[in-house]
Design a protein around this motif. Sequence first.
Motif, PDB file in Angstrom:
ATOM      1  N   TRP A 151       0.837  -1.194   0.000  1.00  0.00           N
ATOM      2  CA  TRP A 151       0.000   0.000   0.000  1.00  0.00           C
ATOM      3  C   TRP A 151       0.874   1.247   0.000  1.00  0.00           C
ATOM      4  O   TRP A 151       1.829   1.329   0.779  1.00  0.00           O
ATOM      5  CB  TRP A 151      -0.912   0.012   1.229  1.00  0.00           C
ATOM      6  N   PRO A 152       0.565   2.215  -0.847  1.00  0.00           N
ATOM      7  CA  PRO A 152       1.331   3.464  -0.851  1.00  0.00           C
ATOM      8  C   PRO A 152       1.254   4.150   0.516  1.00  0.00           C
ATOM      9  O   PRO A 152       0.310   3.922   1.281  1.00  0.00           O
ATOM     10  CB  PRO A 152       0.619   4.315  -1.914  1.00  0.00           C
ATOM     11  N   GLN A 153       2.253   4.988   0.810  1.00  0.00           N
ATOM     12  CA  GLN A 153       2.270   5.698   2.092  1.00  0.00           C
ATOM     13  C   GLN A 153       1.019   6.556   2.267  1.00  0.00           C
ATOM     14  O   GLN A 153       0.436   6.606   3.347  1.00  0.00           O
ATOM     15  CB  GLN A 153       3.521   6.583   2.186  1.00  0.00           C
ATOM     16  N   TYR A 190     -10.163   2.818  -2.721  1.00  0.00           N
ATOM     17  CA  TYR A 190      -8.730   3.135  -2.646  1.00  0.00           C
ATOM     18  C   TYR A 190      -7.903   2.021  -3.292  1.00  0.00           C
ATOM     19  O   TYR A 190      -6.959   2.287  -4.048  1.00  0.00           O
ATOM     20  CB  TYR A 190      -8.313   3.326  -1.184  1.00  0.00           C
ATOM     21  N   ALA A 191      -8.262   0.768  -3.018  1.00  0.00           N
ATOM     22  CA  ALA A 191      -7.534  -0.361  -3.605  1.00  0.00           C
ATOM     23  C   ALA A 191      -7.639  -0.342  -5.130  1.00  0.00           C
ATOM     24  O   ALA A 191      -6.652  -0.610  -5.833  1.00  0.00           O
ATOM     25  CB  ALA A 191      -8.081  -1.676  -3.054  1.00  0.00           C
ATOM     26  N   ARG A 192      -8.809  -0.001  -5.633  1.00  0.00           N
ATOM     27  CA  ARG A 192      -8.980   0.077  -7.092  1.00  0.00           C
ATOM     28  C   ARG A 192      -8.125   1.192  -7.681  1.00  0.00           C
ATOM     29  O   ARG A 192      -7.567   1.060  -8.785  1.00  0.00           O
ATOM     30  CB  ARG A 192     -10.456   0.286  -7.439  1.00  0.00           C
ATOM     31  N   ALA A 193      -7.995   2.291  -6.935  1.00  0.00           N
ATOM     32  CA  ALA A 193      -7.152   3.401  -7.398  1.00  0.00           C
ATOM     33  C   ALA A 193      -5.682   2.983  -7.420  1.00  0.00           C
ATOM     34  O   ALA A 193      -4.929   3.358  -8.334  1.00  0.00           O
ATOM     35  CB  ALA A 193      -7.346   4.623  -6.501  1.00  0.00           C
ATOM     36  N   VAL A 194      -5.266   2.208  -6.425  1.00  0.00           N
ATOM     37  CA  VAL A 194      -3.881   1.714  -6.389  1.00  0.00           C
ATOM     38  C   VAL A 194      -3.597   0.856  -7.613  1.00  0.00           C
ATOM     39  O   VAL A 194      -2.542   0.967  -8.245  1.00  0.00           O
ATOM     40  CB  VAL A 194      -3.629   0.900  -5.085  1.00  0.00           C
ATOM     41  N   ARG A 217      -2.911 -14.013 -15.731  1.00  0.00           N
ATOM     42  CA  ARG A 217      -3.168 -15.084 -14.761  1.00  0.00           C
ATOM     43  C   ARG A 217      -4.339 -14.751 -13.850  1.00  0.00           C
ATOM     44  O   ARG A 217      -4.945 -15.649 -13.264  1.00  0.00           O
ATOM     45  CB  ARG A 217      -1.899 -15.366 -13.943  1.00  0.00           C
ATOM     46  N   ILE A 218      -4.632 -13.482 -13.683  1.00  0.00           N
ATOM     47  CA  ILE A 218      -5.836 -13.053 -12.974  1.00  0.00           C
ATOM     48  C   ILE A 218      -6.446 -11.876 -13.721  1.00  0.00           C
ATOM     49  O   ILE A 218      -5.777 -11.214 -14.525  1.00  0.00           O
ATOM     50  CB  ILE A 218      -5.562 -12.629 -11.500  1.00  0.00           C
ATOM     51  N   MET A 219      -7.711 -11.606 -13.452  1.00  0.00           N
ATOM     52  CA  MET A 219      -8.358 -10.436 -14.032  1.00  0.00           C
ATOM     53  C   MET A 219      -7.889  -9.193 -13.273  1.00  0.00           C
ATOM     54  O   MET A 219      -7.675  -9.248 -12.057  1.00  0.00           O
ATOM     55  CB  MET A 219      -9.883 -10.558 -13.917  1.00  0.00           C
ATOM     56  N   PRO A 220      -7.738  -8.053 -13.947  1.00  0.00           N
ATOM     57  CA  PRO A 220      -7.313  -6.828 -13.251  1.00  0.00           C
ATOM     58  C   PRO A 220      -8.200  -6.494 -12.053  1.00  0.00           C
ATOM     59  O   PRO A 220      -7.702  -6.020 -11.027  1.00  0.00           O
ATOM     60  CB  PRO A 220      -7.412  -5.759 -14.337  1.00  0.00           C
ATOM     61  N   ALA A 221      -9.509  -6.766 -12.169  1.00  0.00           N
ATOM     62  CA  ALA A 221     -10.431  -6.448 -11.067  1.00  0.00           C
ATOM     63  C   ALA A 221     -10.108  -7.251  -9.808  1.00  0.00           C
ATOM     64  O   ALA A 221     -10.440  -6.835  -8.690  1.00  0.00           O
ATOM     65  CB  ALA A 221     -11.869  -6.714 -11.500  1.00  0.00           C
ATOM     66  N   GLU A 222      -9.476  -8.435  -9.978  1.00  0.00           N
ATOM     67  CA  GLU A 222      -9.142  -9.265  -8.817  1.00  0.00           C
ATOM     68  C   GLU A 222      -7.996  -8.687  -7.997  1.00  0.00           C
ATOM     69  O   GLU A 222      -7.847  -9.013  -6.815  1.00  0.00           O
ATOM     70  CB  GLU A 222      -8.765 -10.680  -9.273  1.00  0.00           C
ATOM     71  N   CYS A 223      -7.174  -7.835  -8.603  1.00  0.00           N
ATOM     72  CA  CYS A 223      -6.016  -7.280  -7.898  1.00  0.00           C
ATOM     73  C   CYS A 223      -6.451  -6.526  -6.641  1.00  0.00           C
ATOM     74  O   CYS A 223      -5.879  -6.705  -5.558  1.00  0.00           O
ATOM     75  CB  CYS A 223      -5.229  -6.337  -8.805  1.00  0.00           C
TER      76      CYS A 223
END
Length: 394
Positions: A151-153, A190-194, A217-223
């Motif tokens: 996670w970013p600072q 926030y996670a989606r923005a990261v 290997r995974i869908m971007p939405a899963e990240c």
Amino acid sequence: MPLRTDIPVYRPDLYSASAIRDTYPHYAALRELGPVVWLSKHKVYALPRYAECRQVLLDDDTFASSGGVGLNPVANRVGQGTTLFSDGEDHARRRSLLAHRLTPRALRTMKDTVDQQAAAVAEDAVARRTVDAVEVATALPMSVVPDLVGWPQQGREHLLRWAGATFDALGPLNCQAARTLPASLGMMRYARAVVRDRSALDGSMGHDLLLAADEGRIMPAECATMMIDYLAPSLDTTISAISSALYLFALHPEQWRLLKADPDLVPKAVNEVVRHQSPIRAFSRTATRDTELAGTAISKGSRLLVLYGSANRDPLEWDDPDTFDIRRDAARQLGFGQGTHGCAGQGLARMETSAILRALVERVDRIEMTGPPEWALNNVIHRLERLPLELIPA
């Protein structure tokens, strides 16, 4: 032998504020009623005893997580795509993406850093002498986990509130869940923005997930969902365990003296803390077919509530279960789950909790409560909100 259809009913609300703050009398009453109890308030079968909880956790073909592990349809829908809400090959695929990060070998490379950070936390706490146990318990996970996950600072000041909210959302749709829903959604945004901005820290779990998405290997939405999957549990559960350890050792000074006399008891102490004060109250499972459990007929589609905190105090499984004893062999406690859905980060949680205990054992003669404990209001996480302590230096 015919299956039971006259299932005992429990009417009190396990998720009321009073029950959250003092759950153990409810667990005892449920265990007394039987191995499978109908919670009329939440329309779910509760499993208050150890044997049935373990059986369900080890049989994810019959008792699935893919329909969600919460007690409300909103959370069970929103949580789709996470490791927690998956089974079989889908679950194995998601876990395999980050498994290398949490192997014993990988954790060994972190041990010196974790030990150094734990020593710094302990030294600061002892220097102040009067502390809040929860503040002490929070320091180490917050210095380790966000970097590991990537996670970013910026935005880290919200992480504890967000992480707690993701657990609250997995209870019933009560006032507590509704109140914290905006924070839970905030963490997802926030996670989606990261992911969108590719701002996960280089060399982190989040960075691994972005590369996996790039490679298909995974869908971007899963990240985003998988980053939350590893972040939220790695914070709240460990903070719960460390603060509960401080609470229990303050309450039982003879156990602290045992640990000081023999620091090799630390691994047993960690298991006993997690058994006695299980960080996760309960998750649910869904029956995939008509089945039976402890002689009780369970129809396909029924939801069952695995009460970890109750199973870990079941007198049918444990001698004198309400007693805190770090000499006990509590390795089979269910606080970290069991089977394929056993906590992926439990090795890290054990390492952090052990590191803090070892650092404090070296520096602290006695732990004394200077005020009453305040328990946090959370549907799923059992932890202290505040506990004033005095650490008497060695």
